[in-house]
Scaffold this motif. Sequence first.
Motif, PDB file in Angstrom:
ATOM      1  N   UNK A 106     -24.407   5.606 -13.324  1.00 47.37           N
ATOM      2  CA  UNK A 106     -23.879   6.102 -12.040  1.00 47.37           C
ATOM      3  C   UNK A 106     -22.400   6.462 -12.073  1.00 47.37           C
ATOM      4  N   UNK A 107     -21.600   5.821 -12.942  1.00 48.47           N
ATOM      5  CA  UNK A 107     -20.188   6.195 -13.002  1.00 48.47           C
ATOM      6  C   UNK A 107     -19.937   7.394 -13.908  1.00 48.47           C
ATOM      7  N   UNK A 108     -20.989   7.878 -14.608  1.00 51.17           N
ATOM      8  CA  UNK A 108     -20.864   9.069 -15.435  1.00 51.17           C
ATOM      9  C   UNK A 108     -20.166   8.870 -16.752  1.00 51.17           C
ATOM     10  N   UNK A 109     -19.910   7.626 -17.146  1.00 52.04           N
ATOM     11  CA  UNK A 109     -19.178   7.389 -18.391  1.00 52.04           C
ATOM     12  C   UNK A 109     -20.093   7.240 -19.594  1.00 52.04           C
ATOM     13  N   UNK A 110     -21.349   6.865 -19.390  1.00 52.25           N
ATOM     14  CA  UNK A 110     -22.272   6.648 -20.500  1.00 52.25           C
ATOM     15  C   UNK A 110     -23.645   7.189 -20.123  1.00 52.25           C
ATOM     16  N   UNK A 111     -24.487   7.347 -21.133  1.00 54.89           N
ATOM     17  CA  UNK A 111     -25.894   7.674 -20.883  1.00 54.89           C
ATOM     18  C   UNK A 111     -26.737   6.984 -21.954  1.00 54.89           C
ATOM     19  N   UNK A 112     -27.975   6.668 -21.565  1.00 59.96           N
ATOM     20  CA  UNK A 112     -28.903   5.936 -22.433  1.00 59.96           C
ATOM     21  C   UNK A 112     -30.078   6.847 -22.771  1.00 59.96           C
TER      22      UNK A 112
END
Length: 919
Positions: A106-112
């Motif tokens: 949700x904060x846009x800093x990472x993705x899985x």
Amino acid sequence: MKFAYRFSNLLGTVYRCGNLNFTCDGNSVISPVGNRVTVFDLKNNKSDTLPLATRYNVKCVGLSPDGRLAIIVDEGGDALLVSLVCRSVLHHFHFKGAVHSVSFSPDGRKFVVTKGNIAQMYHAPGRKREFNAFVLDKTYFGPYDETTCIDWTDDSRCFAVGSKDMSTWVFGAERWDNLIYYALGGHKDAIVACFFESSSLDLYTLSQDAALCVWQCDTAPEGLRLKAPTGWKADLLQREEEEEDAEREEETTIRGKAAPAPEEQRGKVKYSRLAKYFFNKEGDFNHLTAAAYHKKVHLLVTGFASGIFHLHELPEFSLIHSLSVSDQRVASIAINSSGDWIAFGCSGLGQLLVWEWQSESYVLKQQGHFNSMVSLAYSPDGQYIVTGGDDGKVKVWNTLSGFCFITFTEHSSGVTGVTFTSTGYVIVTSSMDGTVRAFDLHRYRNFRTFTSPRPTQFSCVAVDSSGEIVSAGAQDSFEIFIWSMQTGRLLDVLSGHEGPISGLCFNPMKSILASASWDKTVRLWDMVDSWRTTEMLALTSDALAVTFRPDGAELAVATLNSQITFWDPENAVQMGSIEGRHDLKTGRKELDKITAKHSAKGKAFTTLCYSADGQSILAGGMSKFVCIYHVKEQILRKKFEISCNLSLDAMEEFLNRRKMTEFGNLALIDQDAAEEGGVAIPLPGVKKGDMSSRHFKPEIRVTSLRFSPTGRCWAATTTEGLLIYSLDARMLFDPFELDTSVTPGRIRAALRQRDFTRAILMAFRLNERKLLQEALESVPWDEIEVVSSSLPDLYVEKVLEFLASSLEVSRHLEFYLVWTQKLLMAHGQKLKSRAGKLLPAVQFLQKSIQRHWEDISKLCDWNRYNMQYALAISKQRGVKRPSDPPGSEEEAGPSDDDEDSLHLLRGHPGEVDTDGPLP
């Protein structure tokens, strides 16, 4: 004529496979269509396909929280980082394995990303320049089978991963001391979806056997503690803590107070199951296939294999709705940001539906052809495209919005041919069910059905330029049937061919019908002189397609030996031929035992279409290439590759090395029937692929091609869908007879000196759209007639094209219509000699004017109905005027105030917003 055609849009298919996504504003749906991605704008009622393609079908799409970036992953593990703002690819990446799902934090800093039985967390690409956009942060192990779904907490501290081993794993995105991983069981089937509750670590898990488990966590998200570092970081932190402790001891010694006891170490995070619910309460076993959850409104939407979907409110699990949207399984579900709209994707039938659950109404309901599309036709003004498919459906598409607005289902078998009449309001179709039907686009009904005396299968259809004569060719009786459109009676049956009729085409200028057949002949029939045969053109091979040039002075025929021959229909003389075998370049199928080079010898062009000016011809067939040839020079001008999707058959030129084993080709070995000597033999005559095979791959092919009457675009029905290629000159600098004396400064100086003709000529030589618009709109309306009459003949066509394109987007309708009128009145006599060359520009102009006429007529009808309604209401209520005596309310008519209000309701014609939505 320019040939800078580029991919513009994909119609005919709205959803294939993968996951649906709503944009951050909730007004658009992002849907994977084959190896492309289409954005459906629900607010402006438009669809737009991104100009990019993956190597295989798209498996999953991950959207960033701000809606600017998207990660598109195909079935082979190749990923594209796409900017949705500029609609371009920013980065290519390969995940080295099949990826099931991808999700941004949700904060846009990472993705899985989940692949196999692991989950990988990457640093999300930022807005700064980076050498590598995808940087791997951590790899999480735990599940014993393939992972299926991902969900993040609101604060991006943890994420949950579901697996086919019936377990759900909760992982920490950081190195938490009290939560490294946590495994949740309790299900008896594969996990379909898992969702965190808003601002909590509480979890909902759903399994394929339609069971829902509610999990409660004993720790709040704020209770997660970072794990103490090790190594040199730990030594540094310990030294700082010792210094702080020494200072604290000195303070407590001075004050004489005891130091506080250290806080007790709390335990690890624990989950407990609160409840377990089942969706199938009646006992009918139905697999749960997709689910979505909106955390703010606590709405759970679940889809099942039977096409049913449920709406529940959590955590009470109270049922809100239970409806059916399709006969096939619901493959994907998405909810928009406000929680009002729900998108459903059904891959079996290619359906995409957006449903507003509160008002129980459809926002969008689109479905493509179930089987492949066979034929298409443009309307005379170029606004609509009609397609016919093997599923027996006839669909009409709007080229501006990209949506299908009417579907006719009267045919009971595959549609083989479609065409418009010259008016553009009647569609005539032929089918294998033995009928030829005429559909009315005013009332949307089948108003005429043409049949033959004995049942026969029709393979093609054609209508003459007047729209009075309908002809259809038979596939089994080798005859041509002629009907009257007005009466519906059978006028005549033309016999003479000795093979199935493959194509029919009327001469646009005369009542001459050309029929192509497998008996290696093309016959010309005179519709005026008792339908007799005027000429018979002998070919060297079976005829597959036939078409007339727009002026009727030339005839093109595609034959089975990969040739396109050109004939003079008046003298029955061959004028030239094109050898197209080397341009087809067909690929090798998986089950082919011969090379692609030898396979191309049996391929040919199956569809032809002349360009609007008649100088070029468009050809396509059993190949992934579409060729444009110059008719006079008989050379290849340009070749378009319509698809690069390796999920389709006959795409690769050589055998795939990954499928080669010590026993041979894996595709030939892994079969369960029809084997001869260990090698599967496809059924003879099968062109679309063996549906009974365990591994079915549709074959790439082009079934029909048509140029738009405006000449600005062309369409092709393919295995991928209905592809639109258009001339996109937005980023193209294309001057005309430019020299050093033509500059923007001199153009504006000529405008200031009121030398409008010279300014317009220089602007067209520079060919910059903004300068052209500035020069034309600077001309006073009372001087338009003088300026238009002083333009040279060479520039008249360019001015007409610019006026047609400007009418589509401009609000100055009257100004541009005055320009068009004065230009045609001044140069009308001279333009007659170049009617064929100017035909595309005039039709483009007609299309723009027709669209505005329809919009304004709808607006005027709406205003008229409102005025009638207001007058009726005023008479019914009996409005009392101040001058009327008491008791005269019933006889009183509308007052002056009512007339003023009606005048305001009517509005001013010059203030109509034609670009906005119409009622």
